[in-house]
Scaffold this motif. Structure first.
Motif, PDB file in Angstrom:
ATOM      1  N   ARG A  40     116.840   2.664   6.407  1.00  0.00           N
ATOM      2  CA  ARG A  40     118.145   1.666   5.997  1.00  0.00           C
ATOM      3  C   ARG A  40     118.727   1.903   4.657  1.00  0.00           C
ATOM      4  NH1 ARG A  40     115.501  -4.313   7.157  1.00  0.00           N
ATOM      5  NH2 ARG A  40     115.091  -3.948   9.412  1.00  0.00           N
ATOM      6  N   TYR A  41     117.965   2.771   3.892  1.00  0.00           N
ATOM      7  CA  TYR A  41     118.623   3.241   2.538  1.00  0.00           C
ATOM      8  C   TYR A  41     119.562   4.146   2.591  1.00  0.00           C
ATOM      9  CZ  TYR A  41     115.266   0.870  -0.508  1.00  0.00           C
ATOM     10  OH  TYR A  41     114.240  -0.008  -1.279  1.00  0.00           O
ATOM     11  N   TYR A  42     119.816   4.799   3.721  1.00  0.00           N
ATOM     12  CA  TYR A  42     120.725   5.982   3.887  1.00  0.00           C
ATOM     13  C   TYR A  42     121.901   5.366   4.865  1.00  0.00           C
ATOM     14  CZ  TYR A  42     116.881   8.898   2.471  1.00  0.00           C
ATOM     15  OH  TYR A  42     115.917   9.288   1.493  1.00  0.00           O
ATOM     16  N   VAL A  68     104.403  -3.583  -5.707  1.00  0.00           N
ATOM     17  CA  VAL A  68     103.903  -4.859  -4.963  1.00  0.00           C
ATOM     18  C   VAL A  68     104.878  -5.011  -3.743  1.00  0.00           C
ATOM     19  CG1 VAL A  68     103.377  -7.338  -5.063  1.00  0.00           C
ATOM     20  CG2 VAL A  68     102.767  -5.808  -7.075  1.00  0.00           C
ATOM     21  N   GLY A  69     104.492  -4.911  -2.534  1.00  0.00           N
ATOM     22  CA  GLY A  69     105.412  -5.073  -1.608  1.00  0.00           C
ATOM     23  C   GLY A  69     106.075  -3.821  -1.305  1.00  0.00           C
ATOM     24  N   CYS A  70     105.308  -2.783  -1.276  1.00  0.00           N
ATOM     25  CA  CYS A  70     105.956  -1.212  -1.471  1.00  0.00           C
ATOM     26  C   CYS A  70     106.561  -0.808  -0.309  1.00  0.00           C
ATOM     27  CB  CYS A  70     104.887  -0.135  -1.839  1.00  0.00           C
ATOM     28  SG  CYS A  70     103.711  -0.064  -0.510  1.00  0.00           S
ATOM     29  N   ILE A 116     100.934  -1.325  -2.729  1.00  0.00           N
ATOM     30  CA  ILE A 116     100.154  -2.349  -1.774  1.00  0.00           C
ATOM     31  C   ILE A 116     101.340  -3.124  -1.091  1.00  0.00           C
ATOM     32  CG2 ILE A 116      98.314  -2.742  -3.242  1.00  0.00           C
ATOM     33  CD1 ILE A 116     100.087  -5.917  -2.622  1.00  0.00           C
ATOM     34  N   ASP A 117     100.967  -3.636   0.494  1.00  0.00           N
ATOM     35  CA  ASP A 117     101.857  -4.146   1.433  1.00  0.00           C
ATOM     36  C   ASP A 117     101.049  -4.957   2.228  1.00  0.00           C
ATOM     37  OD1 ASP A 117     105.133  -3.896   1.633  1.00  0.00           O
ATOM     38  OD2 ASP A 117     103.921  -4.777   3.267  1.00  0.00           O
ATOM     39  N   ALA A 118     101.610  -6.222   2.680  1.00  0.00           N
ATOM     40  CA  ALA A 118     100.837  -7.095   3.550  1.00  0.00           C
ATOM     41  C   ALA A 118     100.774  -6.488   4.983  1.00  0.00           C
ATOM     42  CB  ALA A 118     101.258  -8.505   3.439  1.00  0.00           C
TER      43      ALA A 118
HETATM   44  C1  LIG Z   1     112.284  -6.420   1.966  1.00  0.00           C
HETATM   45  S1  LIG Z   1     110.729  -5.463   2.118  1.00  0.00           S
HETATM   46  C2  LIG Z   1     111.003  -4.517   0.596  1.00  0.00           C
HETATM   47  C3  LIG Z   1     110.237  -3.168   0.594  1.00  0.00           C
HETATM   48  C4  LIG Z   1     110.419  -2.238  -0.808  1.00  0.00           C
HETATM   49  N1  LIG Z   1     109.735  -2.898  -1.791  1.00  0.00           N
HETATM   50  C5  LIG Z   1     112.015  -1.927  -0.955  1.00  0.00           C
HETATM   51  O1  LIG Z   1     112.330  -2.348  -2.145  1.00  0.00           O
HETATM   52  O2  LIG Z   1     112.608  -1.421  -0.322  1.00  0.00           O
HETATM   53  C6  LIG Z   1     109.474  -6.568   1.687  1.00  0.00           C
HETATM   54  C7  LIG Z   1     108.361  -5.957   1.812  1.00  0.00           C
HETATM   55  O3  LIG Z   1     107.173  -6.877   1.039  1.00  0.00           O
HETATM   56  C8  LIG Z   1     106.032  -7.005   1.909  1.00  0.00           C
HETATM   57  N2  LIG Z   1     105.495  -8.159   1.586  1.00  0.00           N
HETATM   58  C9  LIG Z   1     106.026  -9.625   1.750  1.00  0.00           C
HETATM   59  N3  LIG Z   1     105.351 -10.537   1.371  1.00  0.00           N
HETATM   60  C10 LIG Z   1     104.284  -9.921   0.760  1.00  0.00           C
HETATM   61  C11 LIG Z   1     102.905 -10.255   0.147  1.00  0.00           C
HETATM   62  N4  LIG Z   1     102.706 -11.620  -0.056  1.00  0.00           N
HETATM   63  N5  LIG Z   1     102.065  -9.357  -0.266  1.00  0.00           N
HETATM   64  C12 LIG Z   1     102.276  -8.196  -0.267  1.00  0.00           C
HETATM   65  N6  LIG Z   1     103.313  -7.662   0.418  1.00  0.00           N
HETATM   66  C13 LIG Z   1     104.248  -8.353   0.930  1.00  0.00           C
HETATM   67  C14 LIG Z   1     106.360  -7.007   3.379  1.00  0.00           C
HETATM   68  O4  LIG Z   1     105.600  -6.544   4.232  1.00  0.00           O
HETATM   69  C15 LIG Z   1     107.528  -5.782   3.290  1.00  0.00           C
HETATM   70  O5  LIG Z   1     107.061  -4.525   3.447  1.00  0.00           O
END
Ligand SMILES: C[S@@+](CC[C@H](N)C(=O)[O-])C[C@H]1O[C@@H](n2cnc3c(N)ncnc32)[C@H](O)[C@@H]1O
Length: 265
Positions: free
Chosen positions: A19-21, A51-53, A72-74
Motif C-alpha cells: 500500500r505504501y507504493y 507499537v502496532g508495527c 509489537i502488533d496484535a
Molecule cells: C493501520 S495499521 C498501521 C501499521 C503501521 N504502524 C503503519 O504505520 O503502517 C494498524 C496496526 O495496528 C495493529 N493494532 C491495532 N490495535 C492494536 C493493539 N491494541 N495492540 C497492538 N497492535 C494493534 C493492527 O494489527 C495493525 O497492524
C-alpha cells in the motif's frame, strides 16, 4: 483489539506493505506520514519501539538511522510478515502483543512510535500510559491521531464508512459470496487540544504537533479519481504548516517523557 479487527489485519497483512507504493490517496497518506515521523526523530539512535508495527514498514529506515528496533502488533499475520522480511536482521525484534499491556521493562526505550493505531484502541488511555511506562525519562513519544476537524477524515469516518458498512451485506448477498472481515467499529477522531491533553496527562510535555495530508476530494470521489486526489494533496501539503493546517486529515503529537512520570505513577 477485538476479534473482527484482528481478523481484518490478519487478512490484509500480506499486501499491507504494498500500500505504501500505491499511487492512490491512501498510499500517499501512508508515505507522507512515514516521512513526517522520520523527520521528527531527533534521537540519533537507541532502542525504539513501534507499537502496532504492521508488517514492519519502518524497519529499514530506522535500522539505517542506527536504531535497535522492537515491533509489537496484535495481528499474528503482521508479525509473521515482519519475521519473513526482517527475521535475519540482528537488531530487529518482533512479537505479537497488545498496546494496552506491553511486555517490556519500565523505562526500557529511548523512542516510541505509534502510527495509525491509537484511533481504534478502545482502552487508548491505558495504551498511552503503557507507552509512557516503558519509555525512559527524557525519551521521545510520537503518536499519530486522525483529525476531527478535517472535513475529509470526518466525512469518511462518520458518513462514508458507515454507509459502506450498511451496503456491504447487500453487495455480498447479491454476488453470493461470504463477507470478508472488515473494520466495523468507528475510529475515534481527535482535536489537537484533546490529543495534546491526553499525551501530556500520561507522558509529559508536548514539543511538536505536525499536521499532514489535505485531501479535498470527499470519498468516494478520491477513490474514483485517485490520481487527481494525489496530485492535489501533494500541492496542498505546504498548507499543513500554516493557518489551514486543521484541514490535514491527521497530525502527529511529539512529547518528551517528564522525569516525574516514574514507573509507578
Ligand atoms: C493501520 S495499521 C498501521 C501499521 C503501521 N504502524 C503503519 O504505520 O503502517 C494498524 C496496526 O495496528 C495493529 N493494532 C491495532 N490495535 C492494536 C493493539 N491494541 N495492540 C497492538 N497492535 C494493534 C493492527 O494489527 C495493525 O497492524
Amino acid at each position: 483489539m477485538n476479534k473482527e479487527s484482528i481478523a481484518y489485519f490478519d487478512q490484509v497483512a500480506a499486501d499491507y506493505f504494498q500500500r505504501y507504493y500505491e499511487n492512490s490517496p491512501g498510499g500517499y497518506a501512508l508515505r507522507v506520514r512515514q516521512e513526517k515521523v522520520l523527520e521528527l526523530l531527533d534521537k540519533p539512535a537507541g532502542r525504539l519501539l513501534d507499537v502496532g508495527c504492521g508488517p514492519g514498514v519502518m524497519v529499514p529506515k530506522l535500522i539505517n538511522l542506527g536504531f535497535e528496533f522492537w515491533g509489537i502488533d496484535a495481528s499474528p499475520r503482521m508479525i509473521e510478515q515482519c519475521h519473513k522480511a526482517f527475521g535475519k536482521v540482528n537488531c530487529a525484534h518482533f512479537t505479537v502483543g497488545n498496546a494496552t499491556a506491553l511486555a517490556f521493562a519500565d523505562e526500557f526505550f529511548d523512542v516510541i512510535i505509534c502510527m495509525g493505531v491509537i484511533d481504534r484502541i478502545k482502552d487508548y488511555e491505558t495504551a498511552i500510559q503503557e507507552m509512557s511506562r516503558v519509555l525512559k525519562p527524557g525519551g521521545t513519544l510520537l503518536i499519530t491521531f486522525t483529525n476531527l476537524l478535517s472535513p475529509h477524515a470526518a466525512w469518511r469516518n462518520f458518513v462514508f464508512y458507515p454507509m459502506m458498512a450498511c451496503l456491504r451485506p447487500l453487495y455480498y448477498g447479491l454476488i453470493r459470496r461470504p463477507q470478508p472481515p472488515a473494520l466495523v467499529s468507528l475510529a475515534r477522531l481527535y482535536t489537537q487540544n484533546a490529543a495534546t491533553r491526553l499525551v501530556t496527562k500520561y507522558c509529559g510535555r508536548v514539543t511538536d504537533v505536525v499536521y499532514f495530508y489535505i485531501n479535498l476530494f470527499l470519498s468516494p470521489l478520491d477513490e474514483l479519481f485517485p490520481q487527481c486526489a494525489v496530485w492535489t494533496a501533494e500541492r496542498l501539503e505546504p498548507l499543513c504548516s500554516g493557518k489551514l493546517k486543521w484541514l490535514g486529515a491527521s497530525f502527529i503529537v511529539k512529547a518528551k517523557k517528564g522525569s516525574h512520570f516514574n514507573a509507578t505513577s
